[in-house]
Design a protein around this motif. Structure first.
Motif, PDB file in Angstrom:
ATOM      1  N   ALA A  10      35.489  37.213  38.313  1.00 27.98           N
ATOM      2  CA  ALA A  10      35.435  35.861  38.862  1.00 27.98           C
ATOM      3  C   ALA A  10      36.337  35.711  40.091  1.00 27.98           C
ATOM      4  O   ALA A  10      36.025  34.949  40.996  1.00 27.98           O
ATOM      5  CB  ALA A  10      35.835  34.848  37.799  1.00 27.98           C
ATOM      6  N   ASP A  11      37.461  36.427  40.112  1.00 31.99           N
ATOM      7  CA  ASP A  11      38.424  36.323  41.214  1.00 31.99           C
ATOM      8  C   ASP A  11      38.819  37.736  41.622  1.00 31.99           C
ATOM      9  O   ASP A  11      39.600  38.383  40.947  1.00 31.99           O
ATOM     10  CB  ASP A  11      39.646  35.525  40.760  1.00 31.99           C
ATOM     11  CG  ASP A  11      40.671  35.353  41.860  1.00 31.99           C
ATOM     12  OD1 ASP A  11      40.450  35.836  42.989  1.00 31.99           O
ATOM     13  OD2 ASP A  11      41.717  34.733  41.590  1.00 31.99           O
ATOM     14  N   TYR A  12      38.287  38.202  42.737  1.00 32.58           N
ATOM     15  CA  TYR A  12      38.498  39.587  43.150  1.00 32.58           C
ATOM     16  C   TYR A  12      39.926  39.873  43.618  1.00 32.58           C
ATOM     17  O   TYR A  12      40.256  40.995  43.950  1.00 32.58           O
ATOM     18  CB  TYR A  12      37.502  39.965  44.246  1.00 32.58           C
ATOM     19  CG  TYR A  12      36.083  40.011  43.738  1.00 32.58           C
ATOM     20  CD1 TYR A  12      35.707  40.949  42.787  1.00 32.58           C
ATOM     21  CD2 TYR A  12      35.137  39.108  44.189  1.00 32.58           C
ATOM     22  CE1 TYR A  12      34.411  40.988  42.301  1.00 32.58           C
ATOM     23  CE2 TYR A  12      33.837  39.138  43.716  1.00 32.58           C
ATOM     24  CZ  TYR A  12      33.492  40.092  42.776  1.00 32.58           C
ATOM     25  OH  TYR A  12      32.221  40.132  42.288  1.00 32.58           O
ATOM     26  N   PHE A  13      40.787  38.863  43.651  1.00 25.92           N
ATOM     27  CA  PHE A  13      42.174  39.053  44.039  1.00 25.92           C
ATOM     28  C   PHE A  13      43.100  39.120  42.829  1.00 25.92           C
ATOM     29  O   PHE A  13      44.295  39.258  42.975  1.00 25.92           O
ATOM     30  CB  PHE A  13      42.631  37.930  44.981  1.00 25.92           C
ATOM     31  CG  PHE A  13      41.881  37.934  46.285  1.00 25.92           C
ATOM     32  CD1 PHE A  13      42.096  38.923  47.221  1.00 25.92           C
ATOM     33  CD2 PHE A  13      40.948  36.957  46.551  1.00 25.92           C
ATOM     34  CE1 PHE A  13      41.398  38.940  48.415  1.00 25.92           C
ATOM     35  CE2 PHE A  13      40.237  36.956  47.739  1.00 25.92           C
ATOM     36  CZ  PHE A  13      40.470  37.950  48.671  1.00 25.92           C
ATOM     37  N   ARG A  14      42.535  38.993  41.617  1.00 28.34           N
ATOM     38  CA  ARG A  14      43.357  38.995  40.410  1.00 28.34           C
ATOM     39  C   ARG A  14      43.015  40.220  39.571  1.00 28.34           C
ATOM     40  O   ARG A  14      41.858  40.473  39.253  1.00 28.34           O
ATOM     41  CB  ARG A  14      43.119  37.717  39.609  1.00 28.34           C
ATOM     42  CG  ARG A  14      44.026  37.612  38.402  1.00 28.34           C
ATOM     43  CD  ARG A  14      43.903  36.304  37.681  1.00 28.34           C
ATOM     44  NE  ARG A  14      42.509  36.085  37.294  1.00 28.34           N
ATOM     45  CZ  ARG A  14      41.969  34.911  37.079  1.00 28.34           C
ATOM     46  NH1 ARG A  14      42.685  33.828  37.218  1.00 28.34           N
ATOM     47  NH2 ARG A  14      40.705  34.795  36.705  1.00 28.34           N
ATOM     48  N   LEU A  15      44.040  40.957  39.195  1.00 32.66           N
ATOM     49  CA  LEU A  15      43.847  42.133  38.339  1.00 32.66           C
ATOM     50  C   LEU A  15      43.582  41.700  36.908  1.00 32.66           C
ATOM     51  O   LEU A  15      44.118  40.690  36.445  1.00 32.66           O
ATOM     52  CB  LEU A  15      45.093  43.022  38.362  1.00 32.66           C
ATOM     53  CG  LEU A  15      45.297  43.858  39.617  1.00 32.66           C
ATOM     54  CD1 LEU A  15      46.694  44.433  39.641  1.00 32.66           C
ATOM     55  CD2 LEU A  15      44.272  44.964  39.679  1.00 32.66           C
ATOM     56  N   GLN A  16      42.781  42.484  36.203  1.00 28.22           N
ATOM     57  CA  GLN A  16      42.569  42.217  34.782  1.00 28.22           C
ATOM     58  C   GLN A  16      43.820  42.625  34.009  1.00 28.22           C
ATOM     59  O   GLN A  16      44.458  43.629  34.323  1.00 28.22           O
ATOM     60  CB  GLN A  16      41.357  42.977  34.260  1.00 28.22           C
ATOM     61  CG  GLN A  16      40.045  42.414  34.742  1.00 28.22           C
ATOM     62  CD  GLN A  16      38.857  43.095  34.102  1.00 28.22           C
ATOM     63  OE1 GLN A  16      38.973  44.126  33.464  1.00 28.22           O
ATOM     64  NE2 GLN A  16      37.686  42.512  34.290  1.00 28.22           N
TER      65      GLN A  16
END
Length: 141
Positions: A20-26
Motif C-alpha cells: 500500500a505504501d512503497y516507502f514503508r518497510l514491512q
C-alpha cells in the motif's frame, strides 16, 4: 508481559516494502520474527559482517562434503552453537537432521522454546547445495 512485547518487532527478512505504501518497510513480529531471525543466522557466514563478526554460523564449511551421519551430527552441533550465541530470545530444545531423498539436502528440524513466555516452536531449515542454475529449493515444512 505479553509475547509480542518480549519478542519485539523488526524489518521482515528479506526486507520488502508494503504494497500500500512503497516507502514503508514491512515489519515482522512475534514468532514469525524469530523464524526469520533463525534463517538469517543460519544463512549468514560468521565473520562476514564487519561490525558484528561473531554473528552467523559456519554452515558453509560443510558444503561439498559427503552426506553421512557424521556430517549430520556436525551440522546439528554447528546449528545449536550458532543459535546459542546469536538468538538470546530462545532456548534450543532439540535439533535433528534428516538426509532428503535427493541426497543433496539435509533437513534440520529445530525445536525451541521462547524464553520468558515459554512458548514452544518448531522450525525446518533446508541446508542444501544446488549445483547448476534455476534449480528449485526443497519445500519448507
Amino acid at each position: 508481559m505479553s509475547e509480542n512485547s518480549f519478542i519485539g518487532n523488526g524489518w521482515s527478512f528479506p526486507p520488502t516494502f508494503d504494497n500500500a505504501d512503497y516507502f514503508r518497510l514491512q515489519i515482522s513480529g512475534g514468532a514469525a520474527n524469530i523464524c526469520q531471525s533463525i534463517d538469517m543466522i543460519l544463512q549468514t557466514a560468521r565473520g562476514s559482517r564487519t561490525l558484528t563478526p561473531g554473528f552467523g554460523s559456519n554452515l558453509s564449511q560443510f558444503l561439498f562434503r559427503t552426506m553421512d551421519t557424521s556430517l549430520c551430527s556436525e551440522v546439528v552441533q554447528a546449528v545449536k552453537t550458532a543459535l546459542l550465541l546469536n538468538e538470546p530470545r530462545i532456548t534450543v530444545d532439540a535439533v535433528t537432521s534428516t538426509i532428503a531423498d535427493d541426497q543433496a539436502t539435509i533437513l534440520l528440524n529445530i525445536e525451541y522454546t521462547i524464553n520468558n513466555v515459554n512458548t514452544r516452536g518448531n522450525h525446518v531449515y533446508p541446508f542444501c547445495v544446488l549445483e547448476g542454475t534455476n534449480l528449485p529449493l526443497a519445500a519448507r515444512g
